[in-house]
Design a protein around this motif. Sequence first.
Motif, PDB file in Angstrom:
ATOM      1  N   GLN A  73       0.849  -1.185   0.000  1.00 21.49           N
ATOM      2  CA  GLN A  73       0.000   0.000   0.000  1.00 21.49           C
ATOM      3  C   GLN A  73       0.888   1.241   0.000  1.00 21.49           C
ATOM      4  OE1 GLN A  73      -2.612  -0.197   3.382  1.00 21.49           O
ATOM      5  NE2 GLN A  73      -3.799  -1.901   2.578  1.00 21.49           N
ATOM      6  N   PHE A  74       0.451   2.255  -0.741  1.00 17.15           N
ATOM      7  CA  PHE A  74       1.229   3.478  -0.859  1.00 17.15           C
ATOM      8  C   PHE A  74       0.334   4.645  -0.447  1.00 17.15           C
ATOM      9  CE2 PHE A  74       2.304   0.375  -4.162  1.00 17.15           C
ATOM     10  CZ  PHE A  74       3.576   0.032  -3.738  1.00 17.15           C
ATOM     11  N   HIS A  75       0.657   5.244   0.683  1.00 14.95           N
ATOM     12  CA  HIS A  75      -0.163   6.302   1.259  1.00 14.95           C
ATOM     13  C   HIS A  75       0.458   7.653   0.924  1.00 14.95           C
ATOM     14  CE1 HIS A  75      -2.054   3.053   3.514  1.00 14.95           C
ATOM     15  NE2 HIS A  75      -0.850   2.684   3.919  1.00 14.95           N
ATOM     16  N   ILE A  76      -0.307   8.505   0.251  1.00 12.98           N
ATOM     17  CA  ILE A  76       0.183   9.825  -0.137  1.00 12.98           C
ATOM     18  C   ILE A  76      -0.882  10.857   0.218  1.00 12.98           C
ATOM     19  CG2 ILE A  76       1.012  11.262  -2.035  1.00 12.98           C
ATOM     20  CD1 ILE A  76       1.892   8.753  -3.465  1.00 12.98           C
ATOM     21  N   PHE A  77      -0.669  11.553   1.327  1.00 15.54           N
ATOM     22  CA  PHE A  77      -1.547  12.628   1.789  1.00 15.54           C
ATOM     23  C   PHE A  77      -3.025  12.231   1.775  1.00 15.54           C
ATOM     24  CE2 PHE A  77       2.251  14.961   0.431  1.00 15.54           C
ATOM     25  CZ  PHE A  77       2.503  15.675   1.590  1.00 15.54           C
ATOM     26  N   GLY A  78      -3.329  11.158   2.459  1.00 15.10           N
ATOM     27  CA  GLY A  78      -4.711  10.758   2.629  1.00 15.10           C
ATOM     28  C   GLY A  78      -5.221   9.798   1.582  1.00 15.10           C
ATOM     29  N   GLN A  82      -2.818   1.122  -4.530  1.00 17.45           N
ATOM     30  CA  GLN A  82      -2.490  -0.291  -4.546  1.00 17.45           C
ATOM     31  C   GLN A  82      -1.524  -0.581  -5.698  1.00 17.45           C
ATOM     32  OE1 GLN A  82      -3.705  -2.384  -2.104  1.00 17.45           O
ATOM     33  NE2 GLN A  82      -4.510  -0.471  -1.257  1.00 17.45           N
ATOM     34  N   PRO A  83      -0.922  -1.764  -5.714  1.00 21.24           N
ATOM     35  CA  PRO A  83      -0.017  -2.094  -6.825  1.00 21.24           C
ATOM     36  C   PRO A  83      -0.661  -1.931  -8.198  1.00 21.24           C
ATOM     37  CG  PRO A  83       0.267  -3.675  -5.064  1.00 21.24           C
ATOM     38  CD  PRO A  83      -0.886  -2.809  -4.674  1.00 21.24           C
ATOM     39  N   GLN A  84      -1.986  -2.190  -8.293  1.00 19.40           N
ATOM     40  CA  GLN A  84      -2.657  -2.041  -9.586  1.00 19.40           C
ATOM     41  C   GLN A  84      -2.757  -0.578 -10.014  1.00 19.40           C
ATOM     42  OE1 GLN A  84      -3.907  -3.550  -6.897  1.00 19.40           O
ATOM     43  NE2 GLN A  84      -6.084  -3.104  -6.573  1.00 19.40           N
ATOM     44  N   VAL A 387     -12.945  -6.665  -1.266  1.00 16.99           N
ATOM     45  CA  VAL A 387     -13.323  -5.256  -1.319  1.00 16.99           C
ATOM     46  C   VAL A 387     -12.220  -4.437  -0.665  1.00 16.99           C
ATOM     47  CG1 VAL A 387     -15.051  -3.534  -0.703  1.00 16.99           C
ATOM     48  CG2 VAL A 387     -15.751  -5.888  -1.195  1.00 16.99           C
ATOM     49  N   MET A 388     -11.684  -3.480  -1.415  1.00 15.00           N
ATOM     50  CA  MET A 388     -10.618  -2.616  -0.916  1.00 15.00           C
ATOM     51  C   MET A 388     -11.158  -1.207  -0.703  1.00 15.00           C
ATOM     52  SD  MET A 388      -7.517  -2.085  -0.046  1.00 15.00           S
ATOM     53  CE  MET A 388      -6.626  -0.590   0.352  1.00 15.00           C
ATOM     54  N   ASN A 389     -11.112  -0.729   0.549  1.00 13.37           N
ATOM     55  CA  ASN A 389     -11.499   0.634   0.874  1.00 13.37           C
ATOM     56  C   ASN A 389     -10.254   1.518   0.780  1.00 13.37           C
ATOM     57  OD1 ASN A 389     -12.510   3.021   1.855  1.00 13.37           O
ATOM     58  ND2 ASN A 389     -12.757   2.287   3.962  1.00 13.37           N
ATOM     59  N   LYS A 390     -10.194   2.384  -0.233  1.00 12.32           N
ATOM     60  CA  LYS A 390      -9.020   3.229  -0.437  1.00 12.32           C
ATOM     61  C   LYS A 390      -9.088   4.541   0.337  1.00 12.32           C
ATOM     62  CE  LYS A 390      -8.053   1.497  -5.096  1.00 12.32           C
ATOM     63  NZ  LYS A 390      -7.772   1.885  -6.505  1.00 12.32           N
ATOM     64  N   ARG A 415     -24.239  -6.664   5.055  1.00 16.56           N
ATOM     65  CA  ARG A 415     -23.430  -5.559   4.582  1.00 16.56           C
ATOM     66  C   ARG A 415     -21.954  -5.815   4.894  1.00 16.56           C
ATOM     67  NH1 ARG A 415     -26.988  -0.150   6.261  1.00 16.56           N
ATOM     68  NH2 ARG A 415     -28.620  -0.439   4.684  1.00 16.56           N
ATOM     69  N   LEU A 416     -21.092  -5.142   4.142  1.00 17.50           N
ATOM     70  CA  LEU A 416     -19.651  -5.314   4.316  1.00 17.50           C
ATOM     71  C   LEU A 416     -19.061  -4.025   4.865  1.00 17.50           C
ATOM     72  CD1 LEU A 416     -18.899  -6.999   0.858  1.00 17.50           C
ATOM     73  CD2 LEU A 416     -19.389  -8.129   3.035  1.00 17.50           C
ATOM     74  N   THR A 417     -18.465  -4.095   6.041  1.00 14.60           N
ATOM     75  CA  THR A 417     -17.800  -2.942   6.637  1.00 14.60           C
ATOM     76  C   THR A 417     -16.297  -3.122   6.500  1.00 14.60           C
ATOM     77  OG1 THR A 417     -19.599  -2.594   8.218  1.00 14.60           O
ATOM     78  CG2 THR A 417     -17.469  -1.587   8.729  1.00 14.60           C
ATOM     79  N   VAL A 418     -15.668  -2.144   5.860  1.00 19.60           N
ATOM     80  CA  VAL A 418     -14.236  -2.236   5.574  1.00 19.60           C
ATOM     81  C   VAL A 418     -13.514  -1.069   6.240  1.00 19.60           C
ATOM     82  CG1 VAL A 418     -12.505  -2.537   3.767  1.00 19.60           C
ATOM     83  CG2 VAL A 418     -14.879  -3.199   3.319  1.00 19.60           C
ATOM     84  N   GLU A 419     -12.449  -1.389   6.960  1.00 24.21           N
ATOM     85  CA  GLU A 419     -11.648  -0.362   7.621  1.00 24.21           C
ATOM     86  C   GLU A 419     -10.897   0.477   6.585  1.00 24.21           C
ATOM     87  OE1 GLU A 419     -11.703   0.306  10.900  1.00 24.21           O
ATOM     88  OE2 GLU A 419     -13.317  -1.184  10.935  1.00 24.21           O
ATOM     89  N   PRO A 420     -10.453   1.687   6.961  1.00 23.63           N
ATOM     90  CA  PRO A 420      -9.731   2.534   6.001  1.00 23.63           C
ATOM     91  C   PRO A 420      -8.450   1.884   5.509  1.00 23.63           C
ATOM     92  CG  PRO A 420      -9.558   3.419   8.232  1.00 23.63           C
ATOM     93  CD  PRO A 420     -10.585   2.342   8.273  1.00 23.63           C
ATOM     94  N   SER A 421      -8.202   2.025   4.213  1.00 18.73           N
ATOM     95  CA  SER A 421      -6.992   1.486   3.563  1.00 18.73           C
ATOM     96  C   SER A 421      -6.821   0.011   3.859  1.00 18.73           C
ATOM     97  CB  SER A 421      -5.755   2.271   4.013  1.00 18.73           C
ATOM     98  OG  SER A 421      -5.894   3.635   3.760  1.00 18.73           O
ATOM     99  N   SER A 422      -7.942  -0.714   3.875  1.00 18.86           N
ATOM    100  CA  SER A 422      -7.897  -2.139   4.206  1.00 18.86           C
ATOM    101  C   SER A 422      -8.631  -2.959   3.157  1.00 18.86           C
ATOM    102  CB  SER A 422      -8.523  -2.391   5.582  1.00 18.86           C
ATOM    103  OG  SER A 422      -7.809  -1.707   6.583  1.00 18.86           O
ATOM    104  N   LEU A 423      -8.323  -4.245   3.157  1.00 19.13           N
ATOM    105  CA  LEU A 423      -8.931  -5.195   2.232  1.00 19.13           C
ATOM    106  C   LEU A 423      -9.774  -6.187   3.022  1.00 19.13           C
ATOM    107  CD1 LEU A 423      -9.020  -6.358  -0.731  1.00 19.13           C
ATOM    108  CD2 LEU A 423      -7.132  -7.835  -0.023  1.00 19.13           C
TER     109      LEU A 423
END
Length: 470
Positions: A73-78, A82-84, A387-390, A415-423
């Motif tokens: 994962q690459f985090h840039i100012f919020g 992803q690699p894709q 499911v990826m939450n970006k 329902r699907l609950t996804v944490e931030p920046s998580s898969l």
Amino acid sequence: MSDKIPVKDVTTDKNEGIDLYSKREAIHTRSYKGFFKNIRLAGVAFLFLLFFGTAWLNVGDRQAVLWDLPARQFHIFGATFQPQDFFLLSFLLIICAFGLFFITTFAGRIWCGYTCPQTVWTWIFMWAERVTEGERNARIKLDAAPMSANKLLRRSAKHALWLAVSLATALTFVGYFTPIRGLVVDLFTLNLNPWAAFWLFFFTAATYINAGWLREQVCFYMCPYARFQSVMFDKDTMVVTYDYNRGEARGPRKKGVDPAELGLGDCIDCTMCVQVCPTGIDIRDGLQFECIQCAACIDACDEVMDKMGYERGLIRYTTEHNMAGQKTRVLRPRLIGYGAALAIMIGMFIVTLSNMAQVALDVQRDRNVLYREARGGNIENVYIIKVMNKGQEPRTFNLSVEGHPQLSLEMQASRLTVEPSSLLQVPVNVQLAPEYMQGTNMPITFVVTAVDDEGISARSESRFMGPTLR
């Protein structure tokens, strides 16, 4: 007199021997002041603040810029990539290339003289020399002097400063790949993991060697830009130039004496332009590939011209057309072409970045079971939903399937609950009555939609498999 920018002839007689492995001669630059030096200092201050400061910024509870390679994962100012999403790097590289072509065609090697890391860190290391060993003449004497307590102390202080700057550089660079706060704590508690220790050592050594020992040799022999930049020059490119017509013939004279009475030009042959040059060349020999166009020689020469009461600009940024008394063309086909390509790539990058989804969906069929018969006689396929939450906030999604009105979807949670920046990865079952099958396989589409914002959604196609129809 020549009306063109002179080019230094570096060819040698074919019978003259050339030592390809001659020892490097140390370059001792002297201090100077001037307009272009002030511009460079301001630029260096900004670049240092950007490089060393950004690593310590946080967005929420995460480092603002972090390339988390283990998590891919690459985090840039919020924003989380992803690699894709790595194709965006291609956009950036192309933008940088066309930007370099554009600025080189317009103003020569501005990148080399003002913003290249090799140049910037070399100036910093030269400053460390000046602080510990004195000005140019003092350093030359110190080099020639035998080893003594004074020489050992000054050299030790210089190398200590070099190593401190190198370590700070390496720590910051590695800190963009490993959270820098934890990295600093691990360093001072001697608790570094082997890979972090290796890269810290590697980049410390690389900075120390390149900026401390190799310096201009990197520009001469290792950097390809010095070799191919000349193909981007034309007669309208701004380059650092010695005004041959005005300066020749050279010679010393007293202040206030009219040089014309002595048959001399404005150059007093003080060699100040050579003494301040970080690559050790004489700009009066003409345009040379070793010149990084830092304009140190312009500032030094202007100081001398002021003291002599002469007009500034004996060495200046100018073009070959200007030297020949012709008009310099700012807008020309090559520059317009590079500018247009640069603008197009920047526009494409912005559009692509702005249209990037905040959620990504990937669907994989269970390859162990092609299909199976469920209770009630329905045909059932099993899928793995990813499911990826970006985004930087937790988000809840609804999952649906399209392709036939009678398709039914079963999963553990509604329902699907996804944490931030998580898969989030969950298995789901899709069923369809046999009479609705359209062949042995049919296309279906999974859709995830954010509960709080229907504009945040993603789709992924797959296939629904069934038995052969009779």
